[in-house]
Design a protein around this motif. Structure first.
Motif, PDB file in Angstrom:
ATOM      1  N   VAL A 160       0.862  -1.186   0.000  1.00  0.00           N
ATOM      2  CA  VAL A 160       0.000   0.000   0.000  1.00  0.00           C
ATOM      3  C   VAL A 160       0.896   1.232   0.000  1.00  0.00           C
ATOM      4  O   VAL A 160       2.004   1.213   0.562  1.00  0.00           O
ATOM      5  CB  VAL A 160      -0.951   0.021   1.212  1.00  0.00           C
ATOM      6  CG1 VAL A 160      -1.998  -1.066   1.087  1.00  0.00           C
ATOM      7  CG2 VAL A 160      -0.191  -0.117   2.531  1.00  0.00           C
ATOM      8  N   ALA A 161       0.418   2.294  -0.643  1.00  0.00           N
ATOM      9  CA  ALA A 161       1.250   3.493  -0.764  1.00  0.00           C
ATOM     10  C   ALA A 161       0.381   4.730  -0.911  1.00  0.00           C
ATOM     11  O   ALA A 161      -0.748   4.663  -1.390  1.00  0.00           O
ATOM     12  CB  ALA A 161       2.195   3.365  -1.966  1.00  0.00           C
ATOM     13  N   VAL A 162       0.951   5.856  -0.502  1.00  0.00           N
ATOM     14  CA  VAL A 162       0.331   7.166  -0.677  1.00  0.00           C
ATOM     15  C   VAL A 162       1.393   8.080  -1.263  1.00  0.00           C
ATOM     16  O   VAL A 162       2.546   8.089  -0.799  1.00  0.00           O
ATOM     17  CB  VAL A 162      -0.186   7.748   0.651  1.00  0.00           C
ATOM     18  CG1 VAL A 162      -0.820   9.111   0.425  1.00  0.00           C
ATOM     19  CG2 VAL A 162      -1.189   6.798   1.289  1.00  0.00           C
ATOM     20  N   ALA A 163       1.023   8.846  -2.297  1.00  0.00           N
ATOM     21  CA  ALA A 163       1.969   9.734  -2.968  1.00  0.00           C
ATOM     22  C   ALA A 163       1.403  11.136  -3.084  1.00  0.00           C
ATOM     23  O   ALA A 163       0.180  11.323  -3.194  1.00  0.00           O
ATOM     24  CB  ALA A 163       2.314   9.202  -4.354  1.00  0.00           C
ATOM     25  N   VAL A 164       2.299  12.124  -3.079  1.00  0.00           N
ATOM     26  CA  VAL A 164       1.927  13.522  -3.302  1.00  0.00           C
ATOM     27  C   VAL A 164       2.892  14.113  -4.324  1.00  0.00           C
ATOM     28  O   VAL A 164       4.020  13.638  -4.469  1.00  0.00           O
ATOM     29  CB  VAL A 164       1.975  14.352  -1.999  1.00  0.00           C
ATOM     30  CG1 VAL A 164       1.004  13.798  -0.972  1.00  0.00           C
ATOM     31  CG2 VAL A 164       3.389  14.395  -1.433  1.00  0.00           C
ATOM     32  N   PRO A 165       2.450  15.157  -5.054  1.00  0.00           N
ATOM     33  CA  PRO A 165       3.346  15.785  -6.023  1.00  0.00           C
ATOM     34  C   PRO A 165       4.306  16.766  -5.353  1.00  0.00           C
ATOM     35  O   PRO A 165       3.975  17.370  -4.328  1.00  0.00           O
ATOM     36  CB  PRO A 165       2.391  16.518  -6.963  1.00  0.00           C
ATOM     37  CG  PRO A 165       1.217  16.857  -6.093  1.00  0.00           C
ATOM     38  CD  PRO A 165       1.094  15.730  -5.103  1.00  0.00           C
ATOM     39  N   VAL A 166       5.490  16.898  -5.936  1.00  0.00           N
ATOM     40  CA  VAL A 166       6.433  17.954  -5.556  1.00  0.00           C
ATOM     41  C   VAL A 166       6.514  18.893  -6.750  1.00  0.00           C
ATOM     42  O   VAL A 166       6.893  18.464  -7.849  1.00  0.00           O
ATOM     43  CB  VAL A 166       7.824  17.387  -5.212  1.00  0.00           C
ATOM     44  CG1 VAL A 166       8.796  18.522  -4.898  1.00  0.00           C
ATOM     45  CG2 VAL A 166       7.732  16.411  -4.042  1.00  0.00           C
ATOM     46  N   ARG A 167       6.138  20.151  -6.541  1.00  0.00           N
ATOM     47  CA  ARG A 167       6.033  21.090  -7.662  1.00  0.00           C
ATOM     48  C   ARG A 167       7.098  22.176  -7.569  1.00  0.00           C
ATOM     49  O   ARG A 167       7.528  22.556  -6.476  1.00  0.00           O
ATOM     50  CB  ARG A 167       4.639  21.721  -7.695  1.00  0.00           C
ATOM     51  CG  ARG A 167       3.516  20.714  -7.968  1.00  0.00           C
ATOM     52  CD  ARG A 167       2.176  21.407  -8.193  1.00  0.00           C
ATOM     53  NE  ARG A 167       1.174  20.482  -8.701  1.00  0.00           N
ATOM     54  CZ  ARG A 167       0.290  19.845  -7.951  1.00  0.00           C
ATOM     55  NH1 ARG A 167       0.282  20.046  -6.645  1.00  0.00           N
ATOM     56  NH2 ARG A 167      -0.587  19.020  -8.492  1.00  0.00           N
ATOM     57  N   ASP A 168       7.503  22.669  -8.743  1.00  0.00           N
ATOM     58  CA  ASP A 168       8.458  23.772  -8.774  1.00  0.00           C
ATOM     59  C   ASP A 168       7.732  25.104  -8.647  1.00  0.00           C
ATOM     60  O   ASP A 168       6.509  25.158  -8.425  1.00  0.00           O
ATOM     61  CB  ASP A 168       9.309  23.708 -10.047  1.00  0.00           C
ATOM     62  CG  ASP A 168       8.484  23.860 -11.325  1.00  0.00           C
ATOM     63  OD1 ASP A 168       7.333  24.304 -11.244  1.00  0.00           O
ATOM     64  OD2 ASP A 168       9.016  23.529 -12.401  1.00  0.00           O
ATOM     65  N   ALA A 169       8.480  26.198  -8.814  1.00  0.00           N
ATOM     66  CA  ALA A 169       7.908  27.529  -8.615  1.00  0.00           C
ATOM     67  C   ALA A 169       6.802  27.837  -9.608  1.00  0.00           C
ATOM     68  O   ALA A 169       5.921  28.667  -9.338  1.00  0.00           O
ATOM     69  CB  ALA A 169       9.007  28.584  -8.704  1.00  0.00           C
ATOM     70  N   ASP A 170       6.806  27.189 -10.769  1.00  0.00           N
ATOM     71  CA  ASP A 170       5.780  27.412 -11.793  1.00  0.00           C
ATOM     72  C   ASP A 170       4.555  26.532 -11.597  1.00  0.00           C
ATOM     73  O   ASP A 170       3.611  26.592 -12.391  1.00  0.00           O
ATOM     74  CB  ASP A 170       6.359  27.162 -13.183  1.00  0.00           C
ATOM     75  CG  ASP A 170       7.489  28.118 -13.518  1.00  0.00           C
ATOM     76  OD1 ASP A 170       7.426  29.264 -13.045  1.00  0.00           O
ATOM     77  OD2 ASP A 170       8.431  27.709 -14.227  1.00  0.00           O
ATOM     78  N   GLY A 171       4.586  25.677 -10.576  1.00  0.00           N
ATOM     79  CA  GLY A 171       3.468  24.767 -10.339  1.00  0.00           C
ATOM     80  C   GLY A 171       3.549  23.480 -11.124  1.00  0.00           C
ATOM     81  O   GLY A 171       2.628  22.653 -11.083  1.00  0.00           O
ATOM     82  N   THR A 173       4.669  19.752 -11.824  1.00  0.00           N
ATOM     83  CA  THR A 173       5.050  18.608 -11.000  1.00  0.00           C
ATOM     84  C   THR A 173       6.406  18.092 -11.443  1.00  0.00           C
ATOM     85  O   THR A 173       6.595  17.672 -12.590  1.00  0.00           O
ATOM     86  CB  THR A 173       4.013  17.487 -11.093  1.00  0.00           C
ATOM     87  OG1 THR A 173       2.746  17.982 -10.636  1.00  0.00           O
ATOM     88  CG2 THR A 173       4.421  16.298 -10.238  1.00  0.00           C
ATOM     89  N   VAL A 174       7.357  18.135 -10.536  1.00  0.00           N
ATOM     90  CA  VAL A 174       8.731  17.719 -10.824  1.00  0.00           C
ATOM     91  C   VAL A 174       8.923  16.236 -10.527  1.00  0.00           C
ATOM     92  O   VAL A 174       9.593  15.507 -11.266  1.00  0.00           O
ATOM     93  CB  VAL A 174       9.727  18.563 -10.002  1.00  0.00           C
ATOM     94  CG1 VAL A 174      11.158  18.072 -10.202  1.00  0.00           C
ATOM     95  CG2 VAL A 174       9.596  20.026 -10.358  1.00  0.00           C
ATOM     96  N   CYS A 175       8.351  15.785  -9.422  1.00  0.00           N
ATOM     97  CA  CYS A 175       8.486  14.380  -9.030  1.00  0.00           C
ATOM     98  C   CYS A 175       7.363  14.046  -8.063  1.00  0.00           C
ATOM     99  O   CYS A 175       6.585  14.922  -7.640  1.00  0.00           O
ATOM    100  CB  CYS A 175       9.854  14.110  -8.392  1.00  0.00           C
ATOM    101  SG  CYS A 175      10.165  15.003  -6.859  1.00  0.00           S
ATOM    102  N   ALA A 176       7.267  12.777  -7.748  1.00  0.00           N
ATOM    103  CA  ALA A 176       6.279  12.307  -6.777  1.00  0.00           C
ATOM    104  C   ALA A 176       7.003  11.792  -5.543  1.00  0.00           C
ATOM    105  O   ALA A 176       8.024  11.104  -5.645  1.00  0.00           O
ATOM    106  CB  ALA A 176       5.423  11.202  -7.382  1.00  0.00           C
ATOM    107  N   LEU A 177       6.482  12.138  -4.386  1.00  0.00           N
ATOM    108  CA  LEU A 177       6.999  11.677  -3.106  1.00  0.00           C
ATOM    109  C   LEU A 177       6.036  10.635  -2.552  1.00  0.00           C
ATOM    110  O   LEU A 177       4.851  10.916  -2.396  1.00  0.00           O
ATOM    111  CB  LEU A 177       7.126  12.865  -2.151  1.00  0.00           C
ATOM    112  CG  LEU A 177       7.518  12.565  -0.702  1.00  0.00           C
ATOM    113  CD1 LEU A 177       8.938  12.029  -0.624  1.00  0.00           C
ATOM    114  CD2 LEU A 177       7.375  13.834   0.154  1.00  0.00           C
ATOM    115  N   THR A 178       6.539   9.450  -2.269  1.00  0.00           N
ATOM    116  CA  THR A 178       5.675   8.324  -1.896  1.00  0.00           C
ATOM    117  C   THR A 178       6.116   7.714  -0.573  1.00  0.00           C
ATOM    118  O   THR A 178       7.314   7.569  -0.314  1.00  0.00           O
ATOM    119  CB  THR A 178       5.722   7.226  -2.977  1.00  0.00           C
ATOM    120  OG1 THR A 178       5.345   7.783  -4.228  1.00  0.00           O
ATOM    121  CG2 THR A 178       4.783   6.073  -2.635  1.00  0.00           C
TER     122      THR A 178
END
Length: 517
Positions: A160-171, A173-178
């Motif tokens: 099981v996993a939960v992920a959130v986006p990591v966004r740069d200054a422009d909004g 999505t650069v990567c996902a943090l899980t």
């Protein structure tokens, strides 16, 4: 002249080596998998070995840890390495495994992994690729508006996993943090409740870290990494006059193209365009945000036209993309052996160098780490002799009475030795605290320790430390022999130089390997 497409063919061989099983491959395997002529494969392998990216052991071909500098170049180029401390902190806070992943075509590729080891633990490696629609990270990366996503055993039963986006200054999505766990610890809903607030806070901290602008293109040649003997990430490596097969070569000065001289030295077996193309690839990741063609030419010492041709090939193959005037590396670079090599243990990394050392000095050699008051053996290669020192991986000995223990204790504060039990093991064992402290101090001054029959009658050994990138002694390597075969003076004269060289090669390989255990 080398035929066009040499870089493309060299990368094809690297992909096959990286995608294959962990067992060694042979040239005939590479011929079948790539469809290339045997002579072409032989020249590619010879070039990769000279660059330190592969090892040749008789007829077997293996990837070498130095190849990981290609993947490290991508991580540096994207600035993603700066996110590692935040992910590590999150893993400590939640006591669960954490990963970072980026979009790569129809999949997601892992670029960071921070595992909490349990009987059931997440086994993804940095560089591994998963279908984007079958994992929480992919669901976040597929939907630009997603705030979080949940994986209830989509990837694998029990995971099981939960992920959130990591966004740069422009909004963007650069990567996902899980955060991932097992159903024996959390349900999907339970993991979400447990982890989501911390995930969102950490993602915000990561976004802030990414707002720092990238460095401007270099106006002067990039300088080699320090301290020696760590290879410069962008330099074309230069072999020593008498190279050990597969050992990392000594790096050249930054901004100097040595491939022509090596081509003249080695002739047709050395593919200059392959070496130059790989040097260009690594140079593009020497700073966050990539380099312009002019800056890459200065970093490598190559003509701008040569750099342009290499970049065009890398762009065509999906390893590079233009970002304005700069060229940046893409996640696909990680398929070039990063996952294959990042999963190796500490023992697997040092083992080939131990074997080379034993072949050179004809005595048994070992690597050990400090564990409490003991040293524990993590790798060993015995010599073939009627009388040899009988030790196996996992063996523990008291640190105070061993050469490896003393060089490791020499790297620690002096009080670490105080209070350590030191009963006599032989009539030669140093037991007085003052004598032991003096021996450890001398090891720090000399850079090696020699123990003469203190652990066991008839056994002499000499050891040097193995240091990480920061200079900290993380392990030690020794050579042990029977007292009848070598005097202490002979060990220093005949064995210590080879032992020191082996430790330097281990350090160079470990410098390219994150999180080896």
């Amino acid at each position: 002249m080398e035929p066009a497409g040499t870089l493309e063919r060299g990368l094809a061989v690297l992909r096959v080596l990286a995608a294959g099983p962990r067992r060694p491959m042979r040239a005939t395997d590479l011929v079948r998998a790539t469809g290339l002529a045997r002579s072409t494969v032989d020249r590619i392998v010879a070039t990769l070995v000279r660059l330190g990216y592969a090892r040749a052991e008789e007829r077997d071909v293996l990837l070498a840890p130095r190849l990981m500098e290609l993947g490290e170049a991508y991580l540096t180029c994207g600035g993603l390495g700066a996110l590692d401390p935040y992910a590590e902190r999150l893993a400590d806070e939640l006591d669960e495994s954490v990963s970072l992943a980026v979009r790569d075509g129809d999949g997601v590729r892992f670029v960071g992994r921070f595992v909490r080891r349990r009987t059931m633990s997440v086994a993804f490696r940095v560089g591994d690729l998963l279908p984007a629609d079958r994992c929480a990270a992919g669901l976040v990366l597929l939907d630009p508006a997603a705030r979080w996503a949940e994986d209830d055993q989509l990837t694998e039963p029990g995971l099981v996993a939960v992920a959130v986006p990591v966004r740069d200054a422009d909004g963007t999505t650069v990567c996902a943090l899980t955060v991932a766990s097992h159903t024996s610890r959390h349900t999907a809903a339970g993991l979400r409740d447990h982890a989501l607030p911390s995930l969102l806070k950490t993602a915000a901290d990561m976004a802030a870290a990414l707002t720092e602008p990238p460095l401007p293109p270099q106006s002067t040649p990039l300088q080699p990494a320090a301290p020696a003997p760590l290879p410069a990430p962008h330099a074309v490596p230069v072999p020593s006059a008498e190279p050990v097969l597969g050992a990392p070569p000594v790096p050249s000065a930054a901004g100097v193209d040595t491939s022509r001289a090596r081509k003249e030295e080695l002739g047709a077996e050395y593919l200059q365009s392959l070496a130059r193309g790989l040097a260009v690839l690594v140079s593009l990741g020497s700073v966050r945000g990539g380099l312009t063609l002019a800056a890459a030419a200065k970093a490598t010492g190559l003509p701008r036209a040569t750099v342009r041709r290499a970049v065009q090939t890398l762009d065509h193959l999906g390893y590079v993309a233009a970002d304005g005037a700069r060229f940046v590396l893409l996640p696909k670079v990680l398929e070039l052996g990063y996952a294959h090599l990042s999963g190796r243990t500490f023992g697997e990394i040092v083992q080939p160098h131990l074997a080379d050392l034993v072949a050179r000095v004809h005595e048994s050699a070992s690597v050990a780490m400090l564990s409490g008051d003991d040293v524990v053996y993590v790798a060993r290669v015995p010599t073939v002799a009627i009388m040899s020192v009988d030790i196996t991986v996992g063996t523990r000995f008291p640190a105070y009475a061993t050469s490896m223990g003393r060089v490791l204790l020499a790297d620690l504060p002096g009080e670490r030795l105080a209070g350590m039990p030191s009963p006599p093991l032989t009539r030669h064992t140093l037991t007085a605290p003052a004598d032991l402290a003096a021996a450890v101090r001398q090891a720090a001054v000399d850079g090696y320790a020699l123990v003469d029959q203190e652990l066991e009658e008839g056994v002499r050994s000499i050891a040097v430390p193995i240091r990480d990138r920061s200079g900290r002694a993380v392990a030690a390597v020794n050579v042990a022999t029977h007292a009848s075969r070598a005097t202490p003076a002979e060990l220093i004269r005949d064995v210590l130089p080879a032992l020191t060289e082996a430790a330097a090669r281990m350090e160079a390989d470990l410098a390219h390997t994150r999180g080896a255990t």
